[in-house]
Design an enzyme around this catalytic site. Sequence first.
Site, PDB file in Angstrom:
ATOM      1  N   GLN A  81      24.108 -11.525 -15.017  1.00 13.43           N
ATOM      2  CA  GLN A  81      23.519 -12.854 -14.797  1.00 13.43           C
ATOM      3  C   GLN A  81      22.875 -13.386 -16.075  1.00 13.43           C
ATOM      4  O   GLN A  81      21.851 -14.093 -16.033  1.00 13.43           O
ATOM      5  CB  GLN A  81      22.508 -12.802 -13.654  1.00 13.43           C
ATOM      6  CG  GLN A  81      23.147 -12.712 -12.292  1.00 13.43           C
ATOM      7  CD  GLN A  81      24.064 -13.907 -12.004  1.00 13.43           C
ATOM      8  OE1 GLN A  81      23.816 -15.021 -12.435  1.00 13.43           O
ATOM      9  NE2 GLN A  81      25.142 -13.662 -11.278  1.00 13.43           N
ATOM     10  N   SER A  82      23.483 -13.092 -17.202  1.00 10.51           N
ATOM     11  CA  SER A  82      22.905 -13.510 -18.484  1.00 10.51           C
ATOM     12  C   SER A  82      22.970 -15.028 -18.686  1.00 10.51           C
ATOM     13  O   SER A  82      24.056 -15.624 -18.671  1.00 10.51           O
ATOM     14  CB  SER A  82      23.667 -12.813 -19.618  1.00 10.51           C
ATOM     15  OG  SER A  82      23.345 -13.388 -20.853  1.00 10.51           O
TER      16      SER A  82
END
Length: 347
Positions: free
Chosen positions: A87-88
């Site tokens: 989920q960068s």
Amino acid sequence: MSIPSSPAFAALHSLSNLPRSPLGMTPTPLSLLARVTALCGGPQIWIKRDDCTGLATGGNKTRKLEFLLGQARAMGCDTLISQGALQSNHARQVAAAGAVAGMKVHLVLSDAVPDRSANYAKVGNIQLCRLLGAQVQCIVGDANADEVCAALAQQLRRDGSRPYVIPMGGSNGMGALGYAAAFAELAQQMQQLNAPLDAVVLASGSGGTQAGLMLGGWLQGWQGRIHGVSVGPTKEVLSARVNYALVDACELLGLPADAAASVELITEMGFKGPHYGVPDAATFKALELAAREEGILLDPVYSAKGFAGLLQACATGGALHGLSNVVFLHTGGVAAMSAYPEAGEVL
Ligand SMILES: Cc1ncc(COP(=O)(O)O)c(C=O)c1O
């Protein structure tokens, strides 16, 4: 603010001459959080909206990428490689920067957050990375992402591409310079509001944003505090990351490596939750308070942990309670919200 020293003056000149690719809508807005200020009963609490930089939902990576992409283009590169968690936000912003620049983007995303549902690898930022046209490679959490990126770069070079590798979070000296420049923008806004800036609070992870703000403050002769709230790393790891980016940034500006060593490195460890990417009760409380008192959306991985640290620091007995003007840097992250459906449920 005092007049910059002559090394600082020369460094500011170098900063303004570095290649930079415009990506963001700046200056970002700055406003008073009147209700949160009243709740804490301490300093005036302001919010600097770097969640509104405009690049594919915005966030703090936009300013770092202006310098990183500037260097990549100056070097004649045609492909960006970077890394992050599934989920960068950084990865999403790299994907968008590549789209803007007409460059190919390869992202190495590691499954670094425990106990997440299968959807975690499909929605939110990872979905947006794919939508933005990036090639996404997922690796297991304990794999060495630096090595995977280096091998990928080698392979791409053999195939005739010219890759530019961006480290985790864009947190080397070049990326940090984005926030050295941002500090000047913020200081000017506070001056125009006649509200002398005493401290900035932010969520800190790979450390480049904090390092850049520290350097930016030093360049302006500012004496205040940059209060970094860890989103997962230990004190030792976060301090080492900030120091690395700070020293690297100093060198890029022709300063001695220890030029900004007099700036206090402040890292708050009380709000990182059980793990990077895993929120706890304080994270959710901060998320709820910002939403319901101010209509501000934070995210459960970064900005809500930072905001939880801000609330405690500004409340009675907190480290910043006696100050006059404290700014919370909203670094973005809301694009990950759909990967955290519990954010709406536990409140
Ligand atoms: C939304 C958000 N806030 C804060 C940070 C932390 O910034 P840094 O990695 O420069 O410490 C990140 C990093 O990815 C982020 O995505």
